[in-house]
Write a protein that holds these residues in place. Structure first.
Motif, PDB file in Angstrom:
ATOM      1  N   ALA A 140     -15.176  10.437  11.463  1.00  0.00           N
ATOM      2  CA  ALA A 140     -14.337   9.353  10.968  1.00  0.00           C
ATOM      3  C   ALA A 140     -15.013   8.620   9.813  1.00  0.00           C
ATOM      4  CB  ALA A 140     -14.033   8.372  12.091  1.00  0.00           C
ATOM      5  N   LYS A 141     -14.226   8.307   8.785  1.00  0.00           N
ATOM      6  CA  LYS A 141     -14.695   7.533   7.635  1.00  0.00           C
ATOM      7  C   LYS A 141     -14.261   6.083   7.784  1.00  0.00           C
ATOM      8  CE  LYS A 141     -14.413  11.188   4.130  1.00  0.00           C
ATOM      9  NZ  LYS A 141     -13.771  11.591   2.856  1.00  0.00           N
ATOM     10  N   GLU A 142     -15.025   5.213   7.169  1.00  0.00           N
ATOM     11  CA  GLU A 142     -14.643   3.806   7.097  1.00  0.00           C
ATOM     12  C   GLU A 142     -13.578   3.665   6.024  1.00  0.00           C
ATOM     13  OE1 GLU A 142     -14.835   0.295   8.886  1.00  0.00           O
ATOM     14  OE2 GLU A 142     -16.344   1.831   9.332  1.00  0.00           O
ATOM     15  N   ALA A 143     -12.483   3.027   6.347  1.00  0.00           N
ATOM     16  CA  ALA A 143     -11.400   2.851   5.378  1.00  0.00           C
ATOM     17  C   ALA A 143     -11.600   1.563   4.593  1.00  0.00           C
ATOM     18  CB  ALA A 143     -10.053   2.810   6.095  1.00  0.00           C
ATOM     19  N   ALA A 144     -11.367   1.633   3.282  1.00  0.00           N
ATOM     20  CA  ALA A 144     -11.406   0.431   2.453  1.00  0.00           C
ATOM     21  C   ALA A 144     -10.154  -0.393   2.742  1.00  0.00           C
ATOM     22  CB  ALA A 144     -11.457   0.814   0.975  1.00  0.00           C
ATOM     23  N   MET A 145     -10.356  -1.625   3.200  1.00  0.00           N
ATOM     24  CA  MET A 145      -9.236  -2.501   3.548  1.00  0.00           C
ATOM     25  C   MET A 145      -9.462  -3.861   2.896  1.00  0.00           C
ATOM     26  SD  MET A 145      -7.262  -0.657   5.575  1.00  0.00           S
ATOM     27  CE  MET A 145      -6.273  -1.710   6.644  1.00  0.00           C
ATOM     28  N   GLY A 146      -8.396  -4.497   2.461  1.00  0.00           N
ATOM     29  CA  GLY A 146      -8.501  -5.786   1.807  1.00  0.00           C
ATOM     30  C   GLY A 146      -8.613  -5.638   0.307  1.00  0.00           C
ATOM     31  N   ASP A 147      -8.125  -6.622  -0.431  1.00  0.00           N
ATOM     32  CA  ASP A 147      -8.039  -6.530  -1.886  1.00  0.00           C
ATOM     33  C   ASP A 147      -9.381  -6.253  -2.550  1.00  0.00           C
ATOM     34  OD1 ASP A 147      -5.385  -6.980  -1.634  1.00  0.00           O
ATOM     35  OD2 ASP A 147      -5.375  -8.992  -2.495  1.00  0.00           O
ATOM     36  N   GLU A 148     -10.420  -6.970  -2.157  1.00  0.00           N
ATOM     37  CA  GLU A 148     -11.707  -6.819  -2.843  1.00  0.00           C
ATOM     38  C   GLU A 148     -12.309  -5.441  -2.596  1.00  0.00           C
ATOM     39  OE1 GLU A 148     -14.442  -9.966  -2.171  1.00  0.00           O
ATOM     40  OE2 GLU A 148     -13.061 -11.535  -2.867  1.00  0.00           O
ATOM     41  N   ALA A 149     -12.255  -4.968  -1.352  1.00  0.00           N
ATOM     42  CA  ALA A 149     -12.814  -3.655  -1.035  1.00  0.00           C
ATOM     43  C   ALA A 149     -12.043  -2.547  -1.746  1.00  0.00           C
ATOM     44  CB  ALA A 149     -12.785  -3.423   0.475  1.00  0.00           C
ATOM     45  N   MET A 151       8.509   3.749   0.468  1.00  0.00           N
ATOM     46  CA  MET A 151       7.596   2.827   1.149  1.00  0.00           C
ATOM     47  C   MET A 151       6.147   3.281   0.927  1.00  0.00           C
ATOM     48  SD  MET A 151       9.444   2.247   4.825  1.00  0.00           S
ATOM     49  CE  MET A 151      11.009   1.401   5.005  1.00  0.00           C
ATOM     50  N   ALA A 152       5.918   4.583   1.039  1.00  0.00           N
ATOM     51  CA  ALA A 152       4.580   5.128   0.831  1.00  0.00           C
ATOM     52  C   ALA A 152       4.084   4.846  -0.581  1.00  0.00           C
ATOM     53  CB  ALA A 152       4.588   6.629   1.101  1.00  0.00           C
ATOM     54  N   TYR A 153       4.992   4.914  -1.554  1.00  0.00           N
ATOM     55  CA  TYR A 153       4.651   4.599  -2.942  1.00  0.00           C
ATOM     56  C   TYR A 153       4.075   3.187  -3.035  1.00  0.00           C
ATOM     57  CZ  TYR A 153       5.725   3.555  -7.931  1.00  0.00           C
ATOM     58  OH  TYR A 153       5.685   3.176  -9.240  1.00  0.00           O
ATOM     59  N   GLY A 154       4.742   2.227  -2.399  1.00  0.00           N
ATOM     60  CA  GLY A 154       4.264   0.858  -2.453  1.00  0.00           C
ATOM     61  C   GLY A 154       2.890   0.686  -1.842  1.00  0.00           C
ATOM     62  N   ALA A 155       2.671   1.294  -0.670  1.00  0.00           N
ATOM     63  CA  ALA A 155       1.379   1.154  -0.003  1.00  0.00           C
ATOM     64  C   ALA A 155       0.267   1.854  -0.787  1.00  0.00           C
ATOM     65  CB  ALA A 155       1.459   1.722   1.412  1.00  0.00           C
ATOM     66  N   ALA A 156       0.567   3.032  -1.332  1.00  0.00           N
ATOM     67  CA  ALA A 156      -0.437   3.764  -2.107  1.00  0.00           C
ATOM     68  C   ALA A 156      -0.743   3.064  -3.421  1.00  0.00           C
ATOM     69  CB  ALA A 156       0.044   5.191  -2.357  1.00  0.00           C
ATOM     70  N   ALA A 157       0.277   2.475  -4.050  1.00  0.00           N
ATOM     71  CA  ALA A 157       0.060   1.735  -5.293  1.00  0.00           C
ATOM     72  C   ALA A 157      -0.840   0.534  -5.072  1.00  0.00           C
ATOM     73  CB  ALA A 157       1.398   1.294  -5.881  1.00  0.00           C
ATOM     74  N   SER A 158      -0.858   0.019  -3.844  1.00  0.00           N
ATOM     75  CA  SER A 158      -1.722  -1.107  -3.501  1.00  0.00           C
ATOM     76  C   SER A 158      -3.117  -0.656  -3.085  1.00  0.00           C
ATOM     77  CB  SER A 158      -1.091  -1.919  -2.364  1.00  0.00           C
ATOM     78  OG  SER A 158       0.168  -2.428  -2.764  1.00  0.00           O
ATOM     79  N   GLY A 159      -3.354   0.657  -3.135  1.00  0.00           N
ATOM     80  CA  GLY A 159      -4.697   1.174  -2.907  1.00  0.00           C
ATOM     81  C   GLY A 159      -4.954   1.736  -1.532  1.00  0.00           C
ATOM     82  N   GLY A 160      -3.974   1.715  -0.639  1.00  0.00           N
ATOM     83  CA  GLY A 160      -4.183   2.243   0.701  1.00  0.00           C
ATOM     84  C   GLY A 160      -4.195   3.759   0.727  1.00  0.00           C
ATOM     85  N   ARG A 161      -4.878   4.309   1.721  1.00  0.00           N
ATOM     86  CA  ARG A 161      -4.798   5.753   1.948  1.00  0.00           C
ATOM     87  C   ARG A 161      -3.556   6.015   2.800  1.00  0.00           C
ATOM     88  NH1 ARG A 161     -10.460   9.164   2.321  1.00  0.00           N
ATOM     89  NH2 ARG A 161     -10.710   9.169   0.050  1.00  0.00           N
ATOM     90  N   VAL A 162      -2.616   6.772   2.234  1.00  0.00           N
ATOM     91  CA  VAL A 162      -1.284   6.908   2.810  1.00  0.00           C
ATOM     92  C   VAL A 162      -1.001   8.371   3.131  1.00  0.00           C
ATOM     93  CG1 VAL A 162       1.182   6.546   2.431  1.00  0.00           C
ATOM     94  CG2 VAL A 162      -0.475   4.913   1.510  1.00  0.00           C
TER      95      VAL A 162
END
Length: 360
Positions: free
Chosen positions: A185-194, A63-74
């Motif tokens: 705390a850092k701002e997290a990049a969220m959403g496809d464009e970001a 599951m983590a692989y999928g989220a990280a592949a989509s660019g999320g910090r996991v």
């Protein structure tokens, strides 16, 4: 940095990860790291993230692989036998160059073992339990504060190198409490464009705005696989040049040098004070990175050094093997150890050091 607050290690780890921009956590309960998923289950949604308790460690890592592949910090977290179950997918993540941070709160083994602290995962995390040509970058904290700082930094390192990073904290650090100043705390990049702006390789969906791309770990023609490995291997050479990190303790006049990491290094520091009070000149090298191993630290040792002693919580001297390798026979190397969840104390380190040196 925030004001200091008294925190249990595992909860501090989770807080540091959220402050680093982690928004996705996948895990499965296993002692002694259970406070990490417990905290994430309560707090990650408040930061705009998602927590999923998987049905097993195998499910969690994929599951983590999928989220990280989509660019999320996991973030993933587990303990020794749980990390063992994830090894195939850690190799896969390395192969497709997907960044992820994994906390291993080490316990005794082999197998299911015990729930007490250990350092017998050293070879598992540094040599790689998965198949093929890859490395994981491995940090080894000796305090809760240092663990939080390393976790915070690990997300940036994982992104820079596009590689899994393991923060290897023994169970003692996960379960004890200390005052901690959490990183801001850092701002997290969220959403496809970001996400696409900072991770152009991520699988965000191309929407006719870029060429299609995919992540591939299958190369049935051996020359193509060899070429692919050659393309990503320079980052490991760069890591060996730039990421080696260690602490030096009283090395200037040391005739005996301890090598220790994690909570065991704190025990070794107390033993050093006791031994020096008796006129035995002892110093220490504490690896902060287990991979890349801090070979540069040992290049500084001079002719005044008579003996090097690896102090660790593993049966065969797993850390000692790397110490011997980088020293190349220049000095005699001995081992002071406990294992199976048993811990060392300063008095035992002092007594066994005297036995090795044949000092009465």
């Amino acid at each position: 940095m925030s004001e200091k607050q008294l925190l249990k290690g595992n909860e501090a780890f989770a807080k540091a990860a959220i402050n680093a921009g982690c928004r996705y956590y996948f895990g499965y309960p296993i002692t002694p790291q259970n406070e990490v998923p417990e905290y994430m289950s309560r707090e990650l949604a408040n930061a705009g993230g998602a927590f999923i308790q998987a049905g097993s460690e195998l499910e969690a890592v994929n599951m983590a692989y999928g989220a990280a592949a989509s660019g999320g910090r996991v973030l993933l977290s587990s303990s020794s036998p749980g990390i063992a179950l994830m090894q195939e997918s850690i190799s896969l993540l390395s192969s497709v160059e997907v960044p992820i941070v994994l906390i291993n709160v080490m316990r005794g083994g082999p197998g299911i073992g015990s729930i007490q602290a250990s350092q017998a995962d050293y070879e598992q995390v540094t040599k790689g339990g998965g198949n093929g040509d890859y490395h994981t970058i491995v940090f080894a904290p000796s305090s809760i504060q240092e663990a939080c700082d390393m976790i915070y930094h690990a997300f940036d390192v994982a992104d820079e190198y596009r590689n899994p990073v393991i923060v290897c904290a023994d169970g003692t650090i996960g379960q004890m409490m200390e005052p901690v100043a959490l990183p801001e705390a850092k701002e997290a990049a969220m959403g496809d464009e970001a996400i696409a702006a900072v991770k152009p390789w991520a699988l965000t969906g191309h929407k006719n705005k870029r060429e299609r791309h995919a992540m591939n770990s299958v190369w049935l023609q051996q020359d193509l696989l060899e070429n692919y490995i050659d393309e990503y291997w320079p980052k490991y050479e760069k890591a060996e040049r730039e990421l080696q990190d260690w602490e030096e303790v009283m090395l200037d006049d040391a005739e005996v040098v301890f090598v220790a990491y994690g909570s065991t290094s704190r025990v070794a520091k107390e033993a050093i004070q006791a031994l020096r009070a008796e006129g035995i000149k002892v110093g220490m090298i504490r690896p902060k990175t287990l991979w890349p191993f801090p070979a540069k630290a040992f290049e500084k040792l001079g002719d005044n050094v008579k003996h090097v002693i690896s102090v660790e919580l593993s049966k065969g001297g797993q850390l000692m093997h790397d110490v011997k390798y980088v020293l190349g026979g220049k000095y005699p190397v001995s081992l002071i150890n406990r294992y199976g969840g048993m811990l060392l104390d300063p008095d035992e380190v002092v007594a066994r050091t005297k036995e090795i040196l044949e000092v009465k």
